[in-house]
Scaffold this motif. Structure first.
Motif, PDB file in Angstrom:
ATOM      1  N   VAL A 133      -8.182   4.208  -0.077  1.00  0.00           N
ATOM      2  CA  VAL A 133      -6.947   4.969  -0.252  1.00  0.00           C
ATOM      3  C   VAL A 133      -6.882   5.521  -1.671  1.00  0.00           C
ATOM      4  N   SER A 134      -6.593   6.815  -1.793  1.00  0.00           N
ATOM      5  CA  SER A 134      -6.352   7.451  -3.094  1.00  0.00           C
ATOM      6  C   SER A 134      -4.933   8.015  -3.109  1.00  0.00           C
ATOM      7  N   ASN A 135      -4.332   8.064  -4.303  1.00  0.00           N
ATOM      8  CA  ASN A 135      -2.944   8.545  -4.457  1.00  0.00           C
ATOM      9  C   ASN A 135      -2.003   7.762  -3.547  1.00  0.00           C
ATOM     10  N   GLY A 136      -2.269   6.463  -3.387  1.00  0.00           N
ATOM     11  CA  GLY A 136      -1.535   5.684  -2.398  1.00  0.00           C
ATOM     12  C   GLY A 136      -0.225   5.097  -2.855  1.00  0.00           C
ATOM     13  N   SER A 137       0.081   5.150  -4.128  1.00  0.00           N
ATOM     14  CA  SER A 137       1.327   4.541  -4.602  1.00  0.00           C
ATOM     15  C   SER A 137       2.056   5.486  -5.538  1.00  0.00           C
ATOM     16  N   GLY A 138       3.367   5.321  -5.597  1.00  0.00           N
ATOM     17  CA  GLY A 138       4.186   6.170  -6.465  1.00  0.00           C
ATOM     18  C   GLY A 138       5.656   5.983  -6.165  1.00  0.00           C
ATOM     19  N   THR A 139       6.458   6.914  -6.633  1.00  0.00           N
ATOM     20  CA  THR A 139       7.904   6.875  -6.440  1.00  0.00           C
ATOM     21  C   THR A 139       8.329   8.137  -5.692  1.00  0.00           C
ATOM     22  N   VAL A 140       9.149   7.968  -4.671  1.00  0.00           N
ATOM     23  CA  VAL A 140       9.586   9.097  -3.850  1.00  0.00           C
ATOM     24  C   VAL A 140      10.457  10.033  -4.684  1.00  0.00           C
ATOM     25  N   GLY A 141      10.138  11.316  -4.610  1.00  0.00           N
ATOM     26  CA  GLY A 141      10.920  12.316  -5.328  1.00  0.00           C
ATOM     27  C   GLY A 141      11.910  12.998  -4.406  1.00  0.00           C
ATOM     28  N   THR A 142      11.885  14.334  -4.395  1.00  0.00           N
ATOM     29  CA  THR A 142      12.840  15.107  -3.581  1.00  0.00           C
ATOM     30  C   THR A 142      12.132  15.900  -2.491  1.00  0.00           C
ATOM     31  N   ALA A 143      10.929  15.443  -2.100  1.00  0.00           N
ATOM     32  CA  ALA A 143      10.203  16.109  -1.019  1.00  0.00           C
ATOM     33  C   ALA A 143       9.310  15.079  -0.332  1.00  0.00           C
ATOM     34  N   ASP A 144       8.836  15.398   0.882  1.00  0.00           N
ATOM     35  CA  ASP A 144       7.920  14.515   1.592  1.00  0.00           C
ATOM     36  C   ASP A 144       6.656  14.304   0.771  1.00  0.00           C
ATOM     37  N   VAL A 145       6.117  13.075   0.804  1.00  0.00           N
ATOM     38  CA  VAL A 145       4.849  12.776   0.148  1.00  0.00           C
ATOM     39  C   VAL A 145       3.728  13.096   1.142  1.00  0.00           C
ATOM     40  N   THR A 146       2.831  14.015   0.746  1.00  0.00           N
ATOM     41  CA  THR A 146       1.774  14.455   1.665  1.00  0.00           C
ATOM     42  C   THR A 146       0.383  14.380   1.057  1.00  0.00           C
ATOM     43  N   ASN A 147       0.262  13.781  -0.130  1.00  0.00           N
ATOM     44  CA  ASN A 147      -1.025  13.824  -0.834  1.00  0.00           C
ATOM     45  C   ASN A 147      -1.790  12.510  -0.806  1.00  0.00           C
ATOM     46  N   VAL A 148      -1.389  11.549   0.038  1.00  0.00           N
ATOM     47  CA  VAL A 148      -2.162  10.315   0.178  1.00  0.00           C
ATOM     48  C   VAL A 148      -3.444  10.632   0.956  1.00  0.00           C
ATOM     49  N   THR A 149      -4.586  10.211   0.431  1.00  0.00           N
ATOM     50  CA  THR A 149      -5.856  10.446   1.122  1.00  0.00           C
ATOM     51  C   THR A 149      -6.508   9.124   1.479  1.00  0.00           C
ATOM     52  N   VAL A 150      -7.010   9.045   2.717  1.00  0.00           N
ATOM     53  CA  VAL A 150      -7.712   7.854   3.202  1.00  0.00           C
ATOM     54  C   VAL A 150      -9.101   8.307   3.632  1.00  0.00           C
ATOM     55  N   ALA A 151     -10.117   7.899   2.842  1.00  0.00           N
ATOM     56  CA  ALA A 151     -11.500   8.297   3.112  1.00  0.00           C
ATOM     57  C   ALA A 151     -12.262   7.111   3.678  1.00  0.00           C
ATOM     58  N   CYS A 152     -12.841   7.299   4.881  1.00  0.00           N
ATOM     59  CA  CYS A 152     -13.567   6.223   5.551  1.00  0.00           C
ATOM     60  C   CYS A 152     -15.055   6.525   5.561  1.00  0.00           C
ATOM     61  N   SER A 153     -15.866   5.482   5.474  1.00  0.00           N
ATOM     62  CA  SER A 153     -17.319   5.654   5.523  1.00  0.00           C
ATOM     63  C   SER A 153     -17.946   4.405   6.108  1.00  0.00           C
ATOM     64  N   ALA A 154     -19.162   4.572   6.637  1.00  0.00           N
ATOM     65  CA  ALA A 154     -19.863   3.454   7.265  1.00  0.00           C
ATOM     66  C   ALA A 154     -20.215   2.394   6.232  1.00  0.00           C
ATOM     67  N   ASN A 155     -20.121   1.119   6.626  1.00  0.00           N
ATOM     68  CA  ASN A 155     -20.448   0.014   5.733  1.00  0.00           C
ATOM     69  C   ASN A 155     -21.946  -0.060   5.473  1.00  0.00           C
ATOM     70  N   SER A 156     -22.316  -0.526   4.278  1.00  0.00           N
ATOM     71  CA  SER A 156     -23.714  -0.821   3.966  1.00  0.00           C
ATOM     72  C   SER A 156     -23.753  -1.746   2.779  1.00  0.00           C
ATOM     73  N   GLY A 157     -24.832  -2.503   2.668  1.00  0.00           N
ATOM     74  CA  GLY A 157     -25.086  -3.296   1.455  1.00  0.00           C
ATOM     75  C   GLY A 157     -24.052  -4.342   1.169  1.00  0.00           C
ATOM     76  N   GLY A 158     -23.133  -4.001   0.217  1.00  0.00           N
ATOM     77  CA  GLY A 158     -22.275  -4.987  -0.405  1.00  0.00           C
ATOM     78  C   GLY A 158     -21.424  -5.806   0.520  1.00  0.00           C
ATOM     79  N   GLY A 159     -21.081  -5.298   1.708  1.00  0.00           N
ATOM     80  CA  GLY A 159     -20.234  -6.076   2.579  1.00  0.00           C
ATOM     81  C   GLY A 159     -20.983  -7.103   3.393  1.00  0.00           C
ATOM     82  N   GLY A 160     -22.311  -7.126   3.341  1.00  0.00           N
ATOM     83  CA  GLY A 160     -23.096  -8.006   4.185  1.00  0.00           C
ATOM     84  C   GLY A 160     -23.359  -9.350   3.549  1.00  0.00           C
ATOM     85  N   ALA A 161     -24.213 -10.125   4.248  1.00  0.00           N
ATOM     86  CA  ALA A 161     -24.553 -11.449   3.750  1.00  0.00           C
ATOM     87  C   ALA A 161     -25.459 -11.352   2.532  1.00  0.00           C
ATOM     88  N   TYR A 162     -25.447 -12.406   1.714  1.00  0.00           N
ATOM     89  CA  TYR A 162     -26.287 -12.430   0.527  1.00  0.00           C
ATOM     90  C   TYR A 162     -26.594 -13.870   0.175  1.00  0.00           C
TER      91      TYR A 162
END
Length: 914
Positions: free
Chosen positions: A341-370
């Motif tokens: 999540v980018s731009n995921g937190s802040g304070t509500v102003g006087t308009a709808d918040v529309t700039n939160v971005t959620v970028a997903c990608s396939a797992n590799s490496g670091g999330g596996g066993a070690y």
């Protein structure tokens, strides 16, 4: 006749010669002296005769210079050095020597006192006065007063109030000047109760049945339930500052304060206006990208779940009012993917918040066993000899109780671990992927080896890195530095080492070299022209863009652009040291936003600097004068630091300070009462902040016969509001004699904002004797808003379970049912804790039962990633100290997803996680 005449002449001449000789001897031996009077006991005055022949008189009475003068010689007695706090004058001090000793010189000494009168002091009260900042005098009644220390004529005096009487203010007039030739009796100290006035105004627009909570100077909370006038209960004195703000907004409304701050005059303040009106609401949303066939569940402020099944726009169903904070996180990851999540937190102003971005990608490496690495060293003197070297256990098979597999049985030294970092739901996944270590063989030669830790299907084989071969008699110095040139690629690991003799390592005069994980066995280390391994890295979008260190040869604070350590940019000059204080890594971009350093110049001046992650420029934040930063804490917005400044008489003053993580002007939050450590070990410790208040501890452990006495120790936990200066902290808890805080930390429920944090603490109670105290623990939870927390849990400890994220936040583990009384956790069961509900779940262990600590053992666990692996270190130090067992140190690993704890133990071997 002629013969007789000659006899007469001869006799007469002989008589004349004898008379002349006697006259000359009598004329050359007269002393100069007199009497000294008025000299204070313990003082001394130095007298001179004719500007020389120095004589030091240390008591009243007669004095005599050592050098005698002849008849007709002149003498002049003067004062060479006056006594401390007195003035001595000489009378009859000059003249011409006659035919006897001079004994008539008079030296009269006198000290003049400083005093005056006190008026208006109420019965039973006292005021402490100071002269020239010292010579403390406590006055308990109206009337005359006199300081004990006298002054010489010409000395300056300045009378001030050291401690005001309770409920009164005393003012000094005629308090400073120069001592003349009489006692000073004209200082006047007038005391009076200060006049106080209420702070208030009007509230309008408040909807019926609603309420708004107002604060004055961040405290004195006042709930207002209806429109009309209001006034705070606490009155303020003339000259005091007031600042009215909204503590809690009215439901569905926004209340705004105007005319809310100022200085109290000579009447009640009635001009504050609070206007409330209905607040508009706006949706929170943005876009999802990279999502494959699965779904991702998003949360706002830990709730309002929104399950997204396709790339594109999303919006949460619950709209939020202007001024409300939002925080978008990943609740459930899609199968086989990680979403950031980018731009995921802040304070509500006087308009709808529309700039939160959620970028997903396939797992590799670091999330596996070690493979999890541990060091092993034989316990000295134990039979049979214990194990030595480095061994590994698999992170994905802890429940089987895997036997340690050794990489080497040589003596080793960890140099660095390369990690793969990915971010999910605000938590960084930190999984060891490669490792570099020094290996000293039986011949005493030290080489560097590397090993891949990723994946547990096959056991890795170490490879030699570089052709470095350190002969016996030299060593790789204990303290080094490691970093990555790309935090997304663990194989970019490099280390900076110092090579030299033990003496060179101590002095820091060895050879400094850089070795990379990908170097071949024939690659020579790169010698670099630096003289420290105290280095800090700066990243931009995951790439290394700067290395900061002090060059002690040029006394400069340097910035190097890469690990070649060439062509530095001089950030600061005339620097003797630069100690790292804190830094911020933006996990969304893997960029360093800023680093804080405490910098001491060659002129012994200490300053706080911030190095900006984007511009790489160093900016002065605060001159710390003679102070030093004791410790620090961070929240979402600010860095907090405790500054200790030495004072007179061994005292120390502690100030609590705040500066935005992005830099700017620091703010003093609180100045604590000064303390000394003459009779006890005293001090302050920051605990943490929830964006609204800063929690800290004051601890004290008195001495008994010169030894710290835990049975007399005390501890108090306070909070102060952030963003404003306060003079009175709020006490959350106070623990009487015999109690210390073993741990104190903040923790936030999963998926919640930092504002939901609670304070967890372990209280260690000691009774009995210093040599063999009886120790009992209790675990406490304290809400930071001052509300009552749940009852303390006896025979239990809370301990932090650190997780790497945007800040070093903590989840919690707990030991319950402790039966040890020597400071160990023996008999206690290890549990993980749900921070939101405080519910315990016991850790199981090999064999299927709950893990219980062996008598005399204590331990810690540290979660290093969101893939649910924690490492630990268990030892029986309490039992060893009490003499009931030999010291044993075991490694530990926990699979948090299964609540399984595995303790790694080898006979006669000290074990620790690498």
């Amino acid at each position: 006749m002629r013969t007789d005449s000659m006899k007469v002449v001869t006799a007469v001449l002989a008589s004349l010669l004898v008379l002349a000789s006697a006259t000359r001897a009598h004329a050359s031996n007269f002393t100069i002296g007199g009497t000294v009077s008025g000299l204070s006991t313990g003082n001394s005055v130095t007298l001179l005769n004719n500007g020389g022949d120095s004589l030091k008189a240390t008591a009243n009475g007669k004095f005599t210079f050592s050098t005698a003068l002849a008849t007709g010689a002149t003498y002049s007695v003067t004062v060479g050095t006056q006594p401390t706090g007195e003035t001595c004058t000489v009378t009859l001090g000059s003249g011409t020597v006659g035919t006897k000793n001079v004994t008539t010189v008079k030296v009269t000494c006198k000290a003049f006192t400083i005093g005056g009168t006190v008026s208006g002091l109420l019965t039973g009260l006292s005021v402490t006065l100071l002269d020239n900042g010292t010579d403390s005098l406590t006055v308990t009644a109206n009337g005359k007063f006199t300081f004990s220390t006298g002054f010489a004529s010409g000395a300056t005096y300045k009378v001030t109030v050291g401690t005001q009487p309770t409920g009164e203010t005393c003012t000094v007039t005629g308090g400073s000047g120069t001592v003349g030739t009489i006692n000073v009796t004209t200082v006047k100290v007038a005391c009076a109760a200060p006049k106080t006035f209420t702070i208030g105004g009007t509230v309008s627009g408040l909807t019926a049945s609603n309420s708004v909570t107002l604060l004055d100077n961040g405290t004195n909370s006042l709930p207002v339930t209806a429109n009309g006038t209001f006034a705070f209960t606490t009155k303020l004195a003339t000259g005091a500052a007031y600042d009215v703000t909204v503590g809690t907004q009215s439901t569905g409304e926004i209340c705004t304060v105007t005319g809310g701050s100022g200085t109290v005059g000579t009447k009640n303040v009635t001009t504050v206006k609070v206007v409330c009106k209905a607040s508009a609401t706006f949706t929170i949303g943005g876009t999802v990208s990279g999502l494959n066939s699965s779904t991702v569940t998003l949360l706002d402020n830990g709730g309002d779940p929104d399950t997204v099944s396709a790339n594109g726009l999303f919006a949460f169903s619950t709209a939020l009012a202007t001024g409300t904070t939002y925080s978008v996180t990943v609740g459930t990851e899609p199968t086989g993917e990680t979403c950031t999540v980018s731009n995921g937190s802040g304070t509500v102003g006087t308009a709808d918040v529309t700039n939160v971005t959620v970028a997903c990608s396939a797992n590799s490496g670091g999330g596996g066993a070690y493979w999890i690495p541990y060091s092993a060293a034989p316990i000295p003197g134990a039979t049979p000899t214990g194990s030595n070297g480095v061994f590994l256990i698999p992170s994905d098979n802890l429940s089987s109780g895997p036997a340690p597999k050794f990489l080497t049985n040589d003596t080793t030294q960890l140099l660095g671990i390369g990690t793969e970092i990915s971010v999910s739901g605000g938590t960084a996944t930190y999984s060891p992927q490669v490792m570099m270590y020094a290996d000293t063989n039986s011949a005493g030669t030290t080489n560097i080896f590397g090993v891949s830790l990723a994946g547990t299907t096959t056991f890795p084989t170490p490879k030699q890195i570089s052709n470095l071969a350190v002969p016996s008699g030299q060593q790789i110095c204990e303290i080094g530095f490691s970093s990555l040139t790309d935090v997304t690629d663990p194989t970019t690991l490099f280390v900076v080492i110092e090579v030299g003799t033990a003496t060179q390592c101590t002095a820091g005069t060895g050879t400094y070299e850089v070795v990379h994980y990908l170097d071949s066995a024939s690659t020579a280390p790169v010698a670099v022209s630096i003289n420290t391994t105290a280095i800090q890295s700066v990243y931009e979008n995951g790439k290394l863009v700067g290395l900061l260190l002090v060059d002690s040869t040029t006394n400069t604070f340097n910035l190097y652009k890469d690990d070649t350590f060439s062509s530095p940019t001089k950030e600061l000059t005339s620097v003797s040291s630069a100690n790292y204080v804190s830094g911020v890594l933006d996990e969304a971009t893997l960029s360093t936003t800023g680093l804080f350093f405490s910098v001491t110049t060659t002129a012994a001046v200490t300053d706080l600097y911030r190095v900006d992650g984007a511009t790489l420029a160093a900016t002065l934040i605060q001159n710390l004068a003679a102070g030093s930063i004791a410790n620090e804490a961070q929240d979402d917005n600010n860095l907090y630091y405790l500054l200790l400044t030495p004072g007179t008489g061994g005292s120390t003053t502690a100030t609590f300070n705040q500066v935005a993580l992005g830099g700017g002007t620091p703010e003093l939050l609180y100045t604590a009462p000064s303390f000394t450590e003459k009779t006890a070990v005293n001090g302050y410790q920051l605990i943490g902040s929830n964006d609204s208040v800063l929690a800290f501890e004051f601890y004290s452990e008195p001495f008994t016969n010169g030894v710290e006495d835990p049975t007399k120790a005390t501890a108090t936990i306070y909070t102060i509001p952030v963003g404003t200066t306060t003079t009175t902290p709020t006490m959350l808890a106070s623990y009487p004699a015999g109690n210390q805080l073993e741990f104190a930390f903040l923790s936030t429920p999963s998926g919640s904002a930092l504002s939901s944090s609670a304070l967890f603490a372990t209280v260690r109670n000691a009774t009995g004797t210093i040599a063999a105290p009886t120790i009992k623990y209790s675990a406490v939870t304290l809400p930071l808003n001052g509300a009552a927390g749940p009852p303390a849990i006896t025979n239990s400890v809370y301990s932090p379970l650190a997780i790497i994220s945007t800040r070093l936040s903590d989840s919690v583990w707990q030991v319950t049912g402790i039966t040890d009384t020597n400071g160990g956790y023996g008999g206690g069961t290890a549990n993980s804790v749900n921070v939101g509900t405080l519910a315990d779940t016991p850790f199981t262990t090999v064999g299927g039962g709950d893990y219980a600590f062996t008598a005399g053992f204590v331990g810690d666990l540290f979660a290093i990633s969101s893939n649910n692996i924690a490492l630990g270190f268990f030892e029986n130090a309490p039992a060893a100290i009490s003499g009931t067992a030999s010291l044993q140190e075991d490694g530990a690993a926990a699979d948090l997803s299964k609540n399984f704890l595995y303790v790694v133990s080898l006979p006669n071997t000290y074990i620790a996680p690498y």
